[in-house]
Write an enzyme that holds these catalytic residues in place. Structure first.
Site, mmCIF file in Angstrom:
data_model
loop_
_atom_site.group_PDB
_atom_site.id
_atom_site.type_symbol
_atom_site.label_atom_id
_atom_site.label_comp_id
_atom_site.label_asym_id
_atom_site.label_seq_id
_atom_site.Cartn_x
_atom_site.Cartn_y
_atom_site.Cartn_z
ATOM 1 N N LYS A 201 22.092 42.016 46.108
ATOM 2 C CA LYS A 201 23.550 41.804 46.081
ATOM 3 C C LYS A 201 24.047 41.499 44.669
ATOM 4 O O LYS A 201 25.033 42.071 44.194
ATOM 5 C CB LYS A 201 23.897 40.654 47.045
ATOM 6 C CG LYS A 201 25.297 40.136 46.919
ATOM 7 C CD LYS A 201 26.317 41.181 47.320
ATOM 8 C CE LYS A 201 27.641 40.907 46.696
ATOM 9 N NZ LYS A 201 28.766 41.233 47.511
ATOM 10 N N CYS A 255 33.956 38.550 42.567
ATOM 11 C CA CYS A 255 32.620 39.138 42.710
ATOM 12 C C CYS A 255 32.081 39.611 41.374
ATOM 13 O O CYS A 255 31.180 39.022 40.801
ATOM 14 C CB CYS A 255 32.694 40.298 43.682
ATOM 15 S SG CYS A 255 33.663 39.898 45.150
HETATM 16 N N1 SAJ Z 1 37.526 47.582 37.071
HETATM 17 C C1 SAJ Z 1 37.639 48.131 35.799
HETATM 18 N N2 SAJ Z 1 37.209 49.415 35.592
HETATM 19 C C2 SAJ Z 1 36.673 50.167 36.589
HETATM 20 C C3 SAJ Z 1 36.551 49.606 37.886
HETATM 21 C C4 SAJ Z 1 36.979 48.306 38.097
HETATM 22 O O1 SAJ Z 1 38.123 47.479 34.859
HETATM 23 O O2 SAJ Z 1 36.316 51.330 36.331
HETATM 24 C C5 SAJ Z 1 37.988 46.199 37.323
HETATM 25 C C6 SAJ Z 1 39.061 46.078 38.420
HETATM 26 O O3 SAJ Z 1 40.341 46.350 37.906
HETATM 27 C C7 SAJ Z 1 38.872 44.640 38.876
HETATM 28 C C8 SAJ Z 1 37.364 44.418 38.717
HETATM 29 O O4 SAJ Z 1 36.908 45.442 37.845
HETATM 30 O O5 SAJ Z 1 39.560 43.733 38.037
HETATM 31 C C9 SAJ Z 1 36.552 44.464 39.989
HETATM 32 O O6 SAJ Z 1 37.061 45.450 40.876
HETATM 33 P P1 SAJ Z 1 36.133 46.447 41.691
HETATM 34 O O7 SAJ Z 1 37.039 47.337 42.443
HETATM 35 O O8 SAJ Z 1 35.128 47.085 40.812
HETATM 36 O O9 SAJ Z 1 35.276 45.502 42.655
HETATM 37 P P2 SAJ Z 1 35.617 44.261 43.612
HETATM 38 O O10 SAJ Z 1 35.372 43.010 42.842
HETATM 39 O O11 SAJ Z 1 36.921 44.410 44.280
HETATM 40 O O12 SAJ Z 1 34.455 44.432 44.733
HETATM 41 C C10 SAJ Z 1 33.098 44.429 44.328
HETATM 42 C C11 SAJ Z 1 32.365 45.622 44.961
HETATM 43 N N3 SAJ Z 1 31.039 45.780 44.346
HETATM 44 C C12 SAJ Z 1 30.594 46.945 43.829
HETATM 45 O O13 SAJ Z 1 31.278 47.941 43.785
HETATM 46 C C13 SAJ Z 1 29.202 46.967 43.327
HETATM 47 C C14 SAJ Z 1 32.249 45.429 46.468
HETATM 48 O O14 SAJ Z 1 31.470 46.471 47.039
HETATM 49 C C15 SAJ Z 1 31.597 44.076 46.784
HETATM 50 O O15 SAJ Z 1 31.505 43.851 48.177
HETATM 51 C C16 SAJ Z 1 32.485 43.000 46.176
HETATM 52 O O16 SAJ Z 1 32.508 43.201 44.751
HETATM 53 C C17 SAJ Z 1 31.910 41.643 46.537
HETATM 54 O O17 SAJ Z 1 32.508 40.968 47.405
HETATM 55 O O18 SAJ Z 1 30.841 41.277 46.039
#
Ligand code: SAJ
Length: 406
Positions: A201, A255
Site C-alpha cells: 500500500k 494519501c
Molecule cells: N497530481 C499531480 N500530477 C498528476 C497526478 C496527480 O500533481 O499527474 C496531484 C493531484 O492534483 C493531487 C495529488 O497529486 O493533489 C494526489 O492525487 P491523486 O489523484 O494522484 O491521488 P489520491 O491521493 O486522490 O489517491 C491516491 C491513489 N493512489 C494511487 O493512485 C497509487 C488511490 O488509488 C489511493 O487509494 C489513495 O491515494 C489512498 O487513499 O491511498
C-alpha cells in the site's frame, strides 16, 4: 455482522458497499453528529454515486451508531496521519480502535485493518495492544490487513473494479475475508502476509508521489530555461516505455502527500529518492507563489489583494481540502506576511479561509490575476470568463492567448 469502525472517506463507502451487497453491517463512528447525519440519509461528503449507495444501504438495513458492537468481524478504517517531526506513521487511532474492539469482541473474532500503515506497524503496535488485552492472536482473535486503494472522485467504481490485497497470518483467515470483500469486489483479490500488504500500500502511493515529483522537477527545469514542459512530456510519452505524469501546484490529499513519509521516517538512510521527491512536491506551492510575484512584476501589477486563487480542494471535483496545495500556499504567504490573496472554490460551501468567495463572478470581479490551482469542471466550462484576466494556469487547461504556466 460486520462492524465497520470509522465512517470517513474510506470506511463509509466500504460499509455501504458491503450492506448494499447483502452483508449485515453496523457502522460505528465516535462523531455523534456524523452518525445522526448518516441516519437521516445524508452523506457526509460529496462523491459520485455516494448518495444513491447510502439509500441502497439504508434500505438493506445498515445501522449507524457511536457504539462498538459485539460481533465476529471488524473493519477498522480510522485515520493514520504522520508525525510531522519524525515522519513516522501515527498509529494512535488504530491502536485505540483495536483496544476498544478488544474490550467487546467475542473469542474467535477477526479484526481487519484498512487504514494505511507502514510496514511493521501491525507487528509493533497492534499485536501488543491485543496481547495486552489477553488475546492469543491466531487462536482467540485473527488479524488481517486489507489496505484500501480507491481514488476520491471515482471511489464507488473503484471499490467494485480495483484489485485488492489481503494480508493475513493464516491463509484460512485471508480466504474468509477475501470472500467478504468478494461480495462486491469484481477485481482480483490477492492473499499474502500482513507485512507485505502493509508495504504494498505504501509503495503504491510512493510510486505515484515519486513520479509526480519527477514531473514537477521537469517543470522547474523547463521554467529555468524557458522550455515548454507540457509539449516535452507529450512528446516523451509517445515513446512506448515512457509515461510521465503531469506537473502541478503541489500534491495534496491524505494519501500521496502523507504515506511516502512513512518510508522516509522508518528508513531515513535508505529512502533517499523518496525523501527528495516529497520535498520537491512540497516545494511546489512556494514555486507557484514565486511565479505569481514574477508575473506581477512583468505585468506591472502591484496589489496582491487583486490576485485570486481558483480552487481550495486538493484536486478537481472533490470537496476534500486535506493537505491541499492552495492551503499550503496560503500558509506560506502568511509566513511571508503577504496575506491578502483572494480565494474561490465551487466545491467548498463553508468559509474556511480569509478572503474567500462563493460566487465565480464576484471572485473574478475582485481580481486581475487568476491562478488556476485546481482544474474543477466548473472552470474548464467557463474559460471565456478569464479572457480579460492575467492567468497563471498550473494545470495546462487554459488555452487563452498570453496565459502563463508554472
Ligand atoms: N497530481 C499531480 N500530477 C498528476 C497526478 C496527480 O500533481 O499527474 C496531484 C493531484 O492534483 C493531487 C495529488 O497529486 O493533489 C494526489 O492525487 P491523486 O489523484 O494522484 O491521488 P489520491 O491521493 O486522490 O489517491 C491516491 C491513489 N493512489 C494511487 O493512485 C497509487 C488511490 O488509488 C489511493 O487509494 C489513495 O491515494 C489512498 O487513499 O491511498
Amino acid at each position: 455482522m460486520v462492524n465497520v469502525i470509522g465512517l470517513g472517506y474510506i470506511g463509509l463507502p466500504t460499509a455501504l458497499m458491503l450492506a448494499a451487497h447483502g452483508v449485515a453491517v453496523t457502522g460505528t463512528d465516535c462523531r455523534k453528529e456524523l452518525v445522526d447525519t448518516l441516519k437521516a440519509g445524508k452523506a457526509a461528503f460529496q462523491e459520485n454515486g455516494l448518495d444513491e449507495l447510502l439509500q441502497n444501504a439504508l434500505s438493506a438495513g445498515i445501522r449507524f451508531t457511536t457504539e462498538y458492537q459485539a460481533t465476529d468481524t471488524y473493519i477498522i478504517s480510522v485515520p493514520t496521519p504522520y508525525d510531522k517531526f519524525s515522519k513516522k506513521v501515527d498509529a494512535g487511532c488504530v491502536v485505540a480502535a483495536v483496544g476498544d474492539v478488544a474490550k467487546i469482541c467475542p473469542k474467535g473474532a477477526t479484526v481487519v485493518i484498512e487504514s494505511t500503515v507502514s510496514p511493521g506497524t501491525i507487528e509493533k503496535f497492534v499485536r501488543p495492544a491485543l496481547e495486552e488485552s489477553g488475546f492469543v492472536i491466531g487462536e482467540d482473535i485473527h488479524l488481517v490487513h486489507a489496505p484500501e486503494r480507491i481514488i476520491p472522485g471515482n471511489m464507488i467504481y473503484e471499490l467494485i473494479h480495483n484489485n485488492r490485497t489481503i494480508g493475513a497470518d493464516e491463509p484460512e483467515t485471508g480466504e474468509r475475508i477475501k470472500s467478504l470483500y468478494a461480495s462486491f469486489c469484481r477485481g482480483e483479490i490477492v492473499v499474502t502476509d500482513i507485512k507485505t500488504a502493509e508495504m504494498t500500500k505504501v509503495v503504491e502511493n510512493t510510486f505515484r508521489a515519486v513520479n509526480i515529483a519527477f514531473a514537477n522537477e521537469l517543470a522547474k527545469i523547463c521554467r529555468h530555461d524557458n522550455m515548454d514542459v507540457y509539449e516535452i512530456i507529450r512528446i516523451c510519452n509517445m515513446h512506448p516505455r515512457v509515461n510521465i505524469l503531469q506537473p502541478g501546484p503541489g500534491v495534496g490529499g491524505h494519501c500521496i502527500s502523507v504515506d511516502p513519509w512513512f518510508l522516509v521516517g522508518d528508513y531515513p538512510s535508505l529512502a533517499k529518492v523518496i525523501d527528495e521527491s516529497m520535498k520537491t512536491n512540497d516545494s511546489m506551492p512556494d514555486f507557484v507563489l514565486n511565479r505569481v510575484y514574477e508575473i506581477m512584476r512583468e505585468r506591472g501589477l502591484t496589489d496582491l489583494s487583486r490576485v485570486g486563487l481558483y480552487g481550495l480542494t486538493y484536486k478537481e471535483d472533490v470537496d476534500d481540502m486535506r493537505e491541499s496545495p492552495t492551503l499550503q500556499l496560503l500558509e506560506s504567504q502568511e509566513r511571508h506576511l503577504a496575506a491578502g490573496l483572494k480565494v474561490y472554490d465551487p466545491m467548498v460551501k463553508k468559509d474556511v479561509v480569509r478572503n474567500q468567495y462563493h460566487s465565480l463572478d464576484k471572485f473574478l470581479a475582485a481580481v486581475d490575476l487568476v491562478v488556476i490551482m485546481v482544474k474543477h469542471t466548473e472552470i474548464r466550462n467557463n474559460m471565456d470568463k478569464l479572457a480579460d484576466k492575467v492567468v497563471l494556469d498550473c494545470h495546462n487547461i487554459c488555452h487563452l492567448p498570453g496565459v502563463y504556466h508554472i
